[in-house]
Design an enzyme around this catalytic site. Sequence first.
Site, PDB file in Angstrom:
ATOM      1  N   ASP A 188      42.279  43.044  35.778  1.00  0.00           N
ATOM      2  CA  ASP A 188      40.902  43.438  36.053  1.00  0.00           C
ATOM      3  C   ASP A 188      40.870  43.868  37.515  1.00  0.00           C
ATOM      4  O   ASP A 188      41.340  43.125  38.394  1.00  0.00           O
ATOM      5  CB  ASP A 188      39.952  42.252  35.900  1.00  0.00           C
ATOM      6  CG  ASP A 188      39.634  41.926  34.449  1.00  0.00           C
ATOM      7  OD1 ASP A 188      40.215  42.530  33.538  1.00  0.00           O
ATOM      8  OD2 ASP A 188      38.784  41.035  34.236  1.00  0.00           O
TER       9      ASP A 188
ATOM     10  N   SER B 296      44.382  40.155  45.763  1.00  0.00           N
ATOM     11  CA  SER B 296      45.099  41.191  46.493  1.00  0.00           C
ATOM     12  C   SER B 296      45.237  42.454  45.662  1.00  0.00           C
ATOM     13  O   SER B 296      44.300  42.869  44.996  1.00  0.00           O
ATOM     14  CB  SER B 296      46.453  40.678  46.944  1.00  0.00           C
ATOM     15  OG  SER B 296      47.026  41.552  47.880  1.00  0.00           O
TER      16      SER B 296
ATOM     17  N   HIS C 100      49.262  40.901  34.263  1.00  0.00           N
ATOM     18  CA  HIS C 100      49.936  41.017  32.980  1.00  0.00           C
ATOM     19  C   HIS C 100      50.817  42.264  32.959  1.00  0.00           C
ATOM     20  O   HIS C 100      50.781  43.078  33.873  1.00  0.00           O
ATOM     21  CB  HIS C 100      48.903  41.047  31.856  1.00  0.00           C
ATOM     22  CG  HIS C 100      48.096  39.773  31.754  1.00  0.00           C
ATOM     23  ND1 HIS C 100      48.181  38.906  30.691  1.00  0.00           N
ATOM     24  CD2 HIS C 100      47.188  39.228  32.606  1.00  0.00           C
ATOM     25  CE1 HIS C 100      47.364  37.875  30.887  1.00  0.00           C
ATOM     26  NE2 HIS C 100      46.755  38.055  32.047  1.00  0.00           N
TER      27      HIS C 100
END
Length: 282
Positions: free
Chosen positions: A87, A248, A144
């Site tokens: 995200d 980050s 991921h």
Amino acid sequence: MRNGGVFLQYLLPKRLLTAIAGRVAGRETGWGRERLIRWFVAKYGVDMAEAAEPDTARYTSFNAFFTRELRPGLRPIADADFVSPVDGTISQLGPIDDVHILQAKGHRFTVTDLLGGDAELASKFRHGSFANLYLSPRDYHRIHMPCAGRLTRMIHVPGSLFSVNPATARGVPNLFARNERVICVFETETFGSFVMVLVGATIVGSMATAWHGVVRSQTSGEPSRWDYDGETIKLDKGEEMGRFLLGSTVIMLFEEEVIDFKRDWQPERLVRLGESMGALVM
């Protein structure tokens, strides 16, 4: 010309601030833990309804809250060749100009610098493609896989800890190639190699991978390298590969003529884990 906020970052003791933040974030005792989490949720608009555990009182530390799981099924993995690994927000993406990656208007850096000076590895991505995704404080902070791959090596490169927000990207030259980072190299069965670079920043307590745990720098200040060619560490598309203990940026590198990014993938666009990122070039 640098703005005042960016200039201040040159003066601040960034590593000391980050060390202090890391200790606070990992603390599992103390009356302020839940209050800090509630303040953070309100300050940054974190949507706790998306969390597998929506009750802030049940997190044992700030780190546990920050690396919270999402509700099962909330981010389905698209039936696409490549999916968003996080995200976040697209900072930049597109072709690698010979060996240069666009950081922001007026700023570029080289693939070799990003990869800690490894010219041989960098040569694989000459004229390739890249995507730079920024994770804001409110985002889900697990990372991921954009596609399936077998891990071949990991490199930890010590460096600075500038913020990686858009304003700093516009004001600090060579930002992503000067900050601390963890480089993960994967091989695939269909299109060669790709790289995921986890870039540290001010207040980022640490970075962790699924196969190694928290990646710590050597006291010598030299890059650390792990070779996994003799092991079989395979991760599927959408599988968790790492996480930020405070947020980050993730930079992906693909070889030439591998990925065709979706047309609506443009800088400043919000993206969600698992959504289609692009297709394999035929």
